[in-house]
Design an enzyme around this catalytic site. Structure first.
Site, short mmCIF file in Angstrom:
data_model
loop_
_atom_site.label_atom_id
_atom_site.label_comp_id
_atom_site.label_asym_id
_atom_site.label_seq_id
_atom_site.Cartn_x
_atom_site.Cartn_y
_atom_site.Cartn_z
N TRP A 9 0.81 -1.23 0.00
CA TRP A 9 0.00 0.00 0.00
C TRP A 9 0.84 1.27 0.00
O TRP A 9 0.31 2.37 -0.01
CB TRP A 9 -0.93 -0.02 1.21
CG TRP A 9 -1.99 -1.08 1.13
CD1 TRP A 9 -2.39 -1.75 0.01
CD2 TRP A 9 -2.80 -1.58 2.20
NE1 TRP A 9 -3.39 -2.63 0.33
CE2 TRP A 9 -3.66 -2.55 1.66
CE3 TRP A 9 -2.90 -1.29 3.57
CZ2 TRP A 9 -4.60 -3.23 2.44
CZ3 TRP A 9 -3.82 -1.97 4.34
CH2 TRP A 9 -4.67 -2.93 3.78
N LYS A 10 2.15 1.10 0.10
CA LYS A 10 3.05 2.27 0.15
C LYS A 10 2.56 3.22 1.25
O LYS A 10 2.09 2.74 2.28
CB LYS A 10 3.12 2.94 -1.23
CG LYS A 10 3.49 1.91 -2.30
CD LYS A 10 3.90 2.50 -3.61
CE LYS A 10 4.30 1.38 -4.56
NZ LYS A 10 4.81 1.84 -5.82
N HIS A 94 13.13 -1.86 -2.53
CA HIS A 94 12.19 -1.25 -3.49
C HIS A 94 12.83 -0.02 -4.14
O HIS A 94 13.56 0.72 -3.48
CB HIS A 94 10.89 -0.87 -2.78
CG HIS A 94 9.81 -0.53 -3.74
ND1 HIS A 94 9.75 0.69 -4.36
CD2 HIS A 94 8.80 -1.27 -4.24
CE1 HIS A 94 8.71 0.68 -5.20
NE2 HIS A 94 8.12 -0.49 -5.14
N GLU A 163 10.92 -5.66 -10.82
CA GLU A 163 10.13 -4.43 -10.91
C GLU A 163 10.83 -3.42 -11.80
O GLU A 163 11.65 -2.63 -11.31
CB GLU A 163 9.96 -3.83 -9.51
CG GLU A 163 9.17 -4.71 -8.57
CD GLU A 163 8.29 -3.89 -7.65
OE1 GLU A 163 7.10 -4.21 -7.54
OE2 GLU A 163 8.77 -2.90 -7.08
N SER A 213 2.61 -1.75 -12.29
CA SER A 213 1.31 -1.55 -12.96
C SER A 213 0.55 -2.85 -13.24
O SER A 213 -0.17 -2.95 -14.23
CB SER A 213 1.47 -0.75 -14.25
OG SER A 213 1.99 0.53 -13.96
N GLY A 234 0.99 -2.50 -6.30
CA GLY A 234 0.88 -1.24 -5.57
C GLY A 234 -0.49 -0.63 -5.74
O GLY A 234 -1.45 -0.98 -5.04
#
Ligand code: PGA
Length: 251
Positions: A9-10, A94, A163, A213, A234
């Site tokens: 969820w950042k 990340h 990523e 995405s 995300g």
């Protein structure tokens, strides 16, 4: 191998938002048995989410951690604290943290600490747009993997998230994911690297998931590729319905 779908969820959701999400998601994903699901909320919601996930097979993860067990590290969270809350996974390396100054050496310390405490690291690697355009993708992946996994002998539980930095949505729902062919090519390359770092057997057993995405519209396609064993989601994980649709896309 069971696929793994992780929500990150950042820096989003209050405790109340997080609890509401889990309540909704549990109803939507009640019958999911084909995927392992991990939710990585912000630190402030970990305890509340942990409570909500009791008696489910949904697992809890954190978005970062410090490598030391305790000490004078203002504002940091240690592996022991994550264990205390029931975290089984932690996202490390990340690109949004690398942009804030984290380097491979520090990420390597975190990976080693995660294994020491029996927390499964989700190690993120990936090239920027500039690096891809210069044809440096494989070199970047190789450098990141070798440096971040230095000194790791037993990698049981390791998850590698490919990523591509250019595909990460940064909150833009219209951002474009990598094509399934481009992603598959990099996943296959990562698997070869893992075979070199560890051995063939370990490379086969390590889940390599895709992030950038991933959304309900493209999840099925991406997850149908032989070397894409899950997703790190995300933006599309912020909504319970859309995250449940991604989980359903696993076959
Ligand atoms: P995104 O984020 O799904 O919003 O692109 C993925 C990630 O940063 O891990």
């Amino acid at each position: 191998m069971q696929k793994l779908i992780a929500a990150t969820w950042k820096m989003n959701k209050t405790i109340e938002d997080a609890i509401n999400f889990i309540k909704d998601f549990k109803k939507l994903a009640v019958n999911v048995k084909n995927a392992e699901i991990v939710i990585c909320p912000s630190f402030t919601s970990l305890q509340a989410v942990s409570k909500e996930l009791k008696n489910t097979n949904i697992r809890l993860g954190a978005q970062n951690m410090h490598p030391e067990d305790s000490g004078a590290f203002t504002g940091e969270i240690s592996p022991l604290m994550l264990k205390d809350l029931g975290c089984e996974y932690v996202i490390l390396g990340h690109s949004e943290r690398r942009e804030m100054g984290e380097n491979d050496k520090f990420i390597n310390k975190k990976v080693i600490a995660a294994f020491k405490h029996d927390i499964n690291p989700i190690l993120c690697v990936g090239e920027t747009l500039e690096q891809r355009q210069k044809g440096e993708t494989e070199d970047v992946l190789e450098d990141q993997l070798i440096s971040c996994l230095k000194g790791v002998s037993n990698s049981k539980g390791l998850v590698v998230a490919y990523e591509p930095v250019w595909a990460i949505s940064r909150g833009n729902p219209n951002a474009k994911a990598a094509t399934k062919a481009d992603a598959e090519e990099c996943h296959l390359f990562i698997r070869k690297l893992l075979a070199g770092i560890f051995d063939e057997e370990t490379a086969k057993e390590t889940r390599i998931i895709y992030g950038g995405s991933m959304k309900p519209e493209n999840a099925k396609e991406l997850l149908s590729m032989p070397n894409i064993e899950g997703g790190l989601v995300g933006n599309a994980s912020l909504d319970a319905k859309s995250f449940a649709e991604i989980v359903e896309a696993v076959r």
